[in-house]
Design a protein around this motif. Sequence first.
Motif, PDB file in Angstrom:
ATOM      1  N   PHE A 146      12.702 -21.129  -1.684  1.00  0.00           N
ATOM      2  CA  PHE A 146      12.987 -22.307  -2.491  1.00  0.00           C
ATOM      3  C   PHE A 146      11.693 -23.052  -2.765  1.00  0.00           C
ATOM      4  CE2 PHE A 146      13.695 -23.936   1.865  1.00  0.00           C
ATOM      5  CZ  PHE A 146      12.948 -25.107   1.870  1.00  0.00           C
ATOM      6  N   HIS A 147      11.739 -23.895  -3.773  1.00  0.00           N
ATOM      7  CA  HIS A 147      10.620 -24.764  -4.135  1.00  0.00           C
ATOM      8  C   HIS A 147      11.135 -26.191  -3.972  1.00  0.00           C
ATOM      9  CE1 HIS A 147       7.455 -25.971  -7.418  1.00  0.00           C
ATOM     10  NE2 HIS A 147       7.055 -26.297  -6.204  1.00  0.00           N
ATOM     11  N   TRP A 148      10.429 -27.000  -3.187  1.00  0.00           N
ATOM     12  CA  TRP A 148      10.823 -28.386  -2.939  1.00  0.00           C
ATOM     13  C   TRP A 148       9.791 -29.308  -3.571  1.00  0.00           C
ATOM     14  CZ3 TRP A 148       8.685 -32.637  -0.506  1.00  0.00           C
ATOM     15  CH2 TRP A 148       9.564 -33.665  -0.132  1.00  0.00           C
ATOM     16  N   LEU A 149      10.260 -30.314  -4.302  1.00  0.00           N
ATOM     17  CA  LEU A 149       9.385 -31.268  -4.975  1.00  0.00           C
ATOM     18  C   LEU A 149       9.647 -32.663  -4.444  1.00  0.00           C
ATOM     19  CD1 LEU A 149      10.068 -29.942  -8.574  1.00  0.00           C
ATOM     20  CD2 LEU A 149       8.065 -29.451  -7.171  1.00  0.00           C
ATOM     21  N   GLY A 150       8.602 -33.353  -4.018  1.00  0.00           N
ATOM     22  CA  GLY A 150       8.694 -34.743  -3.588  1.00  0.00           C
ATOM     23  C   GLY A 150       8.014 -35.615  -4.626  1.00  0.00           C
ATOM     24  N   GLU A 151       8.805 -36.434  -5.320  1.00  0.00           N
ATOM     25  CA  GLU A 151       8.263 -37.251  -6.401  1.00  0.00           C
ATOM     26  C   GLU A 151       8.482 -38.735  -6.114  1.00  0.00           C
ATOM     27  OE1 GLU A 151       9.005 -35.031 -10.438  1.00  0.00           O
ATOM     28  OE2 GLU A 151      10.800 -34.899  -9.158  1.00  0.00           O
ATOM     29  N   LEU A 152       7.627 -39.556  -6.723  1.00  0.00           N
ATOM     30  CA  LEU A 152       7.650 -41.001  -6.544  1.00  0.00           C
ATOM     31  C   LEU A 152       7.525 -41.670  -7.907  1.00  0.00           C
ATOM     32  CD1 LEU A 152       7.466 -43.275  -4.306  1.00  0.00           C
ATOM     33  CD2 LEU A 152       5.004 -43.134  -4.632  1.00  0.00           C
ATOM     34  N   LYS A 153       8.258 -42.755  -8.087  1.00  0.00           N
ATOM     35  CA  LYS A 153       8.146 -43.545  -9.321  1.00  0.00           C
ATOM     36  C   LYS A 153       8.062 -45.012  -8.927  1.00  0.00           C
ATOM     37  CE  LYS A 153      10.430 -44.341 -13.749  1.00  0.00           C
ATOM     38  NZ  LYS A 153      11.030 -45.662 -13.686  1.00  0.00           N
ATOM     39  N   PRO A 154       6.835 -45.564  -8.932  1.00  0.00           N
ATOM     40  CA  PRO A 154       6.710 -46.987  -8.617  1.00  0.00           C
ATOM     41  C   PRO A 154       7.556 -47.834  -9.565  1.00  0.00           C
ATOM     42  CG  PRO A 154       4.563 -45.932  -8.600  1.00  0.00           C
ATOM     43  CD  PRO A 154       5.550 -44.930  -9.161  1.00  0.00           C
ATOM     44  N   ALA A 155       8.020 -48.963  -9.080  1.00  0.00           N
ATOM     45  CA  ALA A 155       8.921 -49.824  -9.850  1.00  0.00           C
ATOM     46  C   ALA A 155       8.366 -50.164 -11.229  1.00  0.00           C
ATOM     47  CB  ALA A 155       9.218 -51.097  -9.063  1.00  0.00           C
TER      48      ALA A 155
END
Length: 173
Positions: A146-155
Motif C-alpha cells: 500500500f501507499h500511505w499519504l500524510g497531508e496537511l492543510k493549514p487553516a
Amino acid sequence: MTGFAKLLHADGPNPEHAEALQLYGRFIGDWDAEITAHGPDGTKHIAPGEIHFGWVLEGRAVQDVWIIPRTAGAPAFPLAGNWYGTTLRVYDPAIEAWRVSWFDPGRSVFRQQIGRPRGQDVVQEGTTESGDLTRWSFTEITDGSFHWLGELKPAAATDWRLVVDVRAKRCET
C-alpha cells in the motif's frame, strides 16, 4: 500471551460488523516500509521503517504500531522526526465510519480522525490542535502493498501539502 496482552489481542474480526471491519482488517500483519518526509521547500529525506497491524478489543478494532526509522537509537529522522506510535481504529456503526486515534508519546503527537472508504482508497480526516486539517490516505492497496499519504492543510492555506509518504510491502512469512 498472558494477562493484558491476551485480553487486548483478538484472533480476527468480530462477526457483528465483520464486513465493515475489513476496511482496515486487510492490513493485518507485518509490513516493511520506505518513508519519505517532504519539506515545505521541496527537500526530501528517506528512511526505512516497519508497521504492524493486529485485531484488538474482541475483534472490534484494529490497532497498529508504526516505527520509523526502524533502527533503535537512530538519529532523528529529518522533517518528520522518529515515530514510535500506535493507531487505534474503531468502527462506529452509528456514523458508518471509523474513529481513528493516533498516539506518538515520544513526539507528543496525538491525532483524532474519521476514516472512510473513498473509491478504492481509505481516507482519514481530522484537525490538529492548532486548527490545521489533516488527511491520511491509504492508496494503491493490494494484498502485498500500500501507499500511505500524510497531508496537511493549514487553516489559511488553499492547498494540501504532502508531509510524509510511505510505501509499504507485506513481510514474507
